[in-house]
Write a protein that holds these residues in place. Structure first.
Motif, PDB file in Angstrom:
ATOM      1  N   ARG A  74     -33.090  18.708  13.473  1.00  0.00           N
ATOM      2  CA  ARG A  74     -33.721  19.492  12.408  1.00  0.00           C
ATOM      3  C   ARG A  74     -34.743  18.645  11.651  1.00  0.00           C
ATOM      4  O   ARG A  74     -35.832  19.126  11.297  1.00  0.00           O
ATOM      5  N   MET A  75     -34.405  17.394  11.414  1.00  0.00           N
ATOM      6  CA  MET A  75     -35.342  16.502  10.736  1.00  0.00           C
ATOM      7  C   MET A  75     -36.611  16.317  11.569  1.00  0.00           C
ATOM      8  O   MET A  75     -37.728  16.353  11.035  1.00  0.00           O
ATOM      9  N   ALA A  76     -36.434  16.139  12.883  1.00  0.00           N
ATOM     10  CA  ALA A  76     -37.594  15.989  13.763  1.00  0.00           C
ATOM     11  C   ALA A  76     -38.451  17.252  13.746  1.00  0.00           C
ATOM     12  O   ALA A  76     -39.688  17.184  13.678  1.00  0.00           O
ATOM     13  N   ASP A  77     -37.788  18.411  13.787  1.00  0.00           N
ATOM     14  CA  ASP A  77     -38.520  19.677  13.758  1.00  0.00           C
ATOM     15  C   ASP A  77     -39.285  19.845  12.447  1.00  0.00           C
ATOM     16  O   ASP A  77     -40.350  20.487  12.413  1.00  0.00           O
ATOM     17  N   ASP A  78     -38.743  19.259  11.368  1.00  0.00           N
ATOM     18  CA  ASP A  78     -39.401  19.350  10.059  1.00  0.00           C
ATOM     19  C   ASP A  78     -40.497  18.309   9.888  1.00  0.00           C
ATOM     20  O   ASP A  78     -41.132  18.254   8.829  1.00  0.00           O
ATOM     21  N   GLY A  79     -40.688  17.470  10.886  1.00  0.00           N
ATOM     22  CA  GLY A  79     -41.746  16.481  10.826  1.00  0.00           C
ATOM     23  C   GLY A  79     -41.365  15.165  10.177  1.00  0.00           C
ATOM     24  O   GLY A  79     -42.238  14.348   9.856  1.00  0.00           O
ATOM     25  N   VAL A  80     -40.065  14.923   9.965  1.00  0.00           N
ATOM     26  CA  VAL A  80     -39.631  13.655   9.379  1.00  0.00           C
ATOM     27  C   VAL A  80     -39.871  12.532  10.382  1.00  0.00           C
ATOM     28  O   VAL A  80     -39.429  12.612  11.532  1.00  0.00           O
ATOM     29  N   ARG A  81     -40.537  11.495   9.944  1.00  0.00           N
ATOM     30  CA  ARG A  81     -40.853  10.366  10.825  1.00  0.00           C
ATOM     31  C   ARG A  81     -39.930   9.168  10.608  1.00  0.00           C
ATOM     32  O   ARG A  81     -39.581   8.464  11.538  1.00  0.00           O
ATOM     33  N   ARG A  82     -39.552   8.931   9.347  1.00  0.00           N
ATOM     34  CA  ARG A  82     -38.701   7.782   9.037  1.00  0.00           C
ATOM     35  C   ARG A  82     -37.850   8.113   7.831  1.00  0.00           C
ATOM     36  O   ARG A  82     -38.354   8.625   6.824  1.00  0.00           O
ATOM     37  N   ALA A  83     -36.547   7.832   7.921  1.00  0.00           N
ATOM     38  CA  ALA A  83     -35.625   8.202   6.851  1.00  0.00           C
ATOM     39  C   ALA A  83     -34.721   7.038   6.494  1.00  0.00           C
ATOM     40  O   ALA A  83     -34.315   6.248   7.355  1.00  0.00           O
ATOM     41  N   ALA A  84     -34.398   6.938   5.209  1.00  0.00           N
ATOM     42  CA  ALA A  84     -33.334   6.053   4.759  1.00  0.00           C
ATOM     43  C   ALA A  84     -32.004   6.760   4.992  1.00  0.00           C
ATOM     44  O   ALA A  84     -31.921   7.987   4.944  1.00  0.00           O
ATOM     45  N   VAL A  85     -30.950   5.980   5.262  1.00  0.00           N
ATOM     46  CA  VAL A  85     -29.643   6.556   5.584  1.00  0.00           C
ATOM     47  C   VAL A  85     -28.600   6.002   4.625  1.00  0.00           C
ATOM     48  O   VAL A  85     -28.410   4.782   4.522  1.00  0.00           O
ATOM     49  N   LEU A  86     -27.928   6.901   3.911  1.00  0.00           N
ATOM     50  CA  LEU A  86     -26.801   6.530   3.064  1.00  0.00           C
ATOM     51  C   LEU A  86     -25.518   6.919   3.784  1.00  0.00           C
ATOM     52  O   LEU A  86     -25.299   8.090   4.089  1.00  0.00           O
ATOM     53  N   VAL A  87     -24.661   5.949   4.055  1.00  0.00           N
ATOM     54  CA  VAL A  87     -23.370   6.196   4.694  1.00  0.00           C
ATOM     55  C   VAL A  87     -22.310   6.273   3.603  1.00  0.00           C
ATOM     56  O   VAL A  87     -22.325   5.480   2.652  1.00  0.00           O
ATOM     57  N   THR A  88     -21.381   7.203   3.731  1.00  0.00           N
ATOM     58  CA  THR A  88     -20.356   7.390   2.704  1.00  0.00           C
ATOM     59  C   THR A  88     -19.217   6.380   2.863  1.00  0.00           C
ATOM     60  O   THR A  88     -18.047   6.713   2.730  1.00  0.00           O
ATOM     61  N   SER A  89     -19.559   5.154   3.150  1.00  0.00           N
ATOM     62  CA  SER A  89     -18.617   4.042   3.208  1.00  0.00           C
ATOM     63  C   SER A  89     -19.292   2.866   2.526  1.00  0.00           C
ATOM     64  O   SER A  89     -20.381   2.455   2.923  1.00  0.00           O
ATOM     65  N   ALA A  90     -18.651   2.315   1.500  1.00  0.00           N
ATOM     66  CA  ALA A  90     -19.289   1.307   0.661  1.00  0.00           C
ATOM     67  C   ALA A  90     -19.122  -0.114   1.184  1.00  0.00           C
ATOM     68  O   ALA A  90     -19.770  -1.033   0.679  1.00  0.00           O
ATOM     69  N   TYR A  91     -18.279  -0.305   2.203  1.00  0.00           N
ATOM     70  CA  TYR A  91     -17.851  -1.646   2.581  1.00  0.00           C
ATOM     71  C   TYR A  91     -18.176  -1.962   4.038  1.00  0.00           C
ATOM     72  O   TYR A  91     -18.368  -1.072   4.863  1.00  0.00           O
ATOM     73  N   ALA A  92     -18.156  -3.253   4.359  1.00  0.00           N
ATOM     74  CA  ALA A  92     -18.376  -3.721   5.724  1.00  0.00           C
ATOM     75  C   ALA A  92     -17.097  -3.602   6.544  1.00  0.00           C
ATOM     76  O   ALA A  92     -16.031  -4.025   6.109  1.00  0.00           O
ATOM     77  N   SER A  93     -17.211  -3.007   7.714  1.00  0.00           N
ATOM     78  CA  SER A  93     -16.134  -2.954   8.702  1.00  0.00           C
ATOM     79  C   SER A  93     -16.711  -2.269   9.932  1.00  0.00           C
ATOM     80  O   SER A  93     -17.796  -1.677   9.857  1.00  0.00           O
ATOM     81  N   TYR A  94     -15.985  -2.299  11.031  1.00  0.00           N
ATOM     82  CA  TYR A  94     -16.494  -1.599  12.208  1.00  0.00           C
ATOM     83  C   TYR A  94     -16.561  -0.099  11.945  1.00  0.00           C
ATOM     84  O   TYR A  94     -17.606   0.533  12.129  1.00  0.00           O
TER      85      TYR A  94
END
Length: 372
Positions: free
Chosen positions: A105-125
């Motif tokens: 959907r983002m590609a169809d809307d013409g988004v070329r580059r996006a920042a990503v927020l993950v709903t995990s605050a910490y480092a782990s696999y």
């Protein structure tokens, strides 16, 4: 003025993607969702049915999707009020809206580059490395028109994440009988993981536990300041352990710890789920049902603090993180807000950071059967 504070300048980003775990929104979705979560791990069908029973207590609905919608709305409100004018998209690892569908959907809307927020605050696999894999797989599924994606840094020590936890802990203390508050222990909880996962988290290992200890210290210090005390007694404990018994996981378990506190003469406890962004199933079941039952059995009064969730201060933090990362991509040197002694986390994960423990022979059978 630092680049991070330059109004609505989010270039080169033209969107923000919220990436989460996902969860069922009806009884018929529970088992298919759990099958998605555990695919390839050899989890027995009866274990899925056992985990599915947890959802039955809540009408077969996980709170996580509704909470993600609230967070999207809060971030959109923050962007609308202060800029940048970025659209906010949302995709999940394990349930609708699936990540690949959102990227299409983002590609169809013409988004070329996006920042990503993950709903995990910490480092782990499972909280970082696996999400990187999900992003790569989804981009490959969408193809050459898929947007470029930049995952934002860990925010476990950002004031916009920590300050709401302090306030929610204070509110939980107020719910205890007045005569018990002074002696109450803060019990900081997070998801248990196999010890090999904890040992290999982050560029130099052990980041999962170190980061949680830092957040726990920050929350306890904030509570102590608000109450005018020199310090506040606290412990870091773990919940939601699953997987084969022969694989060691982080301990102590929250239920066992509450029993031990009672035996040690602690008059009351406040559960503070610092390891989770929102009050989803692993919070409302593992703490509000199982941990509460353990405390009730021994007569230990407890209260549970809320998570950060869609607090406006966290939405403002997300905006800061987007602008900070945008300035870095442009070659600037923005302010990088962080509390405590660990400092701000890295923008780009080094090679070998948070490896898949299944590649090390540890296995994750049955891990994370609920949602986060």
């Amino acid at each position: 003025m630092h680049d991070a504070a330059r109004g609505d300048d989010a270039a080169p980003f033209d969107a923000l993607l919220l990436l989460s775990f996902g969860g069922p929104e009806g009884p018929d979705e529970v088992i298919p969702f759990l099958e998605n979560v555990t695919r390839g791990r050899g989890v027995p069908r009866e274990r899925l049915a056992e985990a599915g029973a947890h959802y039955e207590l809540f009408g077969g609905v996980s709170p996580i999707n509704a909470q993600n919608r609230e967070l999207v709305a809060a971030i959109e409100k923050e962007f609308a009020a202060h800029g940048p004018a970025l659209p906010v998209y949302w995709g999940n690892r394990n349930w609708r809206p699936y990540l690949a569908d959102t990227l299409q959907r983002m590609a169809d809307d013409g988004v070329r580059r996006a920042a990503v927020l993950v709903t995990s605050a910490y480092a782990s696999y499972s909280g970082c490395g696996q999400y990187h894999e999900n992003l790569l797989a989804a981009r490959a599924e969408v193809g050459e028109h898929a947007p470029e994606l930049d995952k934002l840094r860990h925010y476990f020590n950002h004031p916009g994440f920590v300050a709401p936890l302090v306030d929610h802990t204070l509110a939980a203390l107020e719910r205890l009988p007045e005569q018990l508050r002074a002696g109450a222990r803060l019990v900081m909880t997070t998801h248990s993981v196999p010890t090999v996962t904890a040992e290999t988290a982050g560029p130099d290992g052990n980041a999962y536990v170190e980061q949680h200890l830092e957040t726990a210290r920050l929350v306890a210090a904030g509570v102590a300041r608000a109450l005018g005390r020199p310090h506040m007694a606290w412990d870091l404990v773990f919940q939601s352990r699953s997987g084969p018994p022969q694989v060691p996981w982080l301990e102590p378990d929250v239920g066992d710890h509450l029993v031990q506190l009672h035996e040690d003469g602690v008059p009351a406890a406040v559960l503070v789920p610092i390891g989770f962004l929102s009050d989803h199933m692993e919070v409302v079941y593992d703490l509000d049902v199982e941990a509460k039952a353990a405390a009730d059995r021994v007569g230990l009064p407890i209260a549970r603090a809320a998570t950060t969730g869609s607090d406006p201060r966290f939405a403002a933090a997300v905006r800061e993180l987007v602008l900070e990362r945008a300035a870095s991509v442009r070659g600037g040197h923005p302010d990088r807000c962080a509390l405590g002694s660990l400092g701000p986390s890295h923008d780009v994960c080094p090679l070998g950071c948070c490896p898949d423990p299944r590649g090390r022979g540890a296995g994750l059978r049955g891990a994370a059967l609920l949602d986060r």
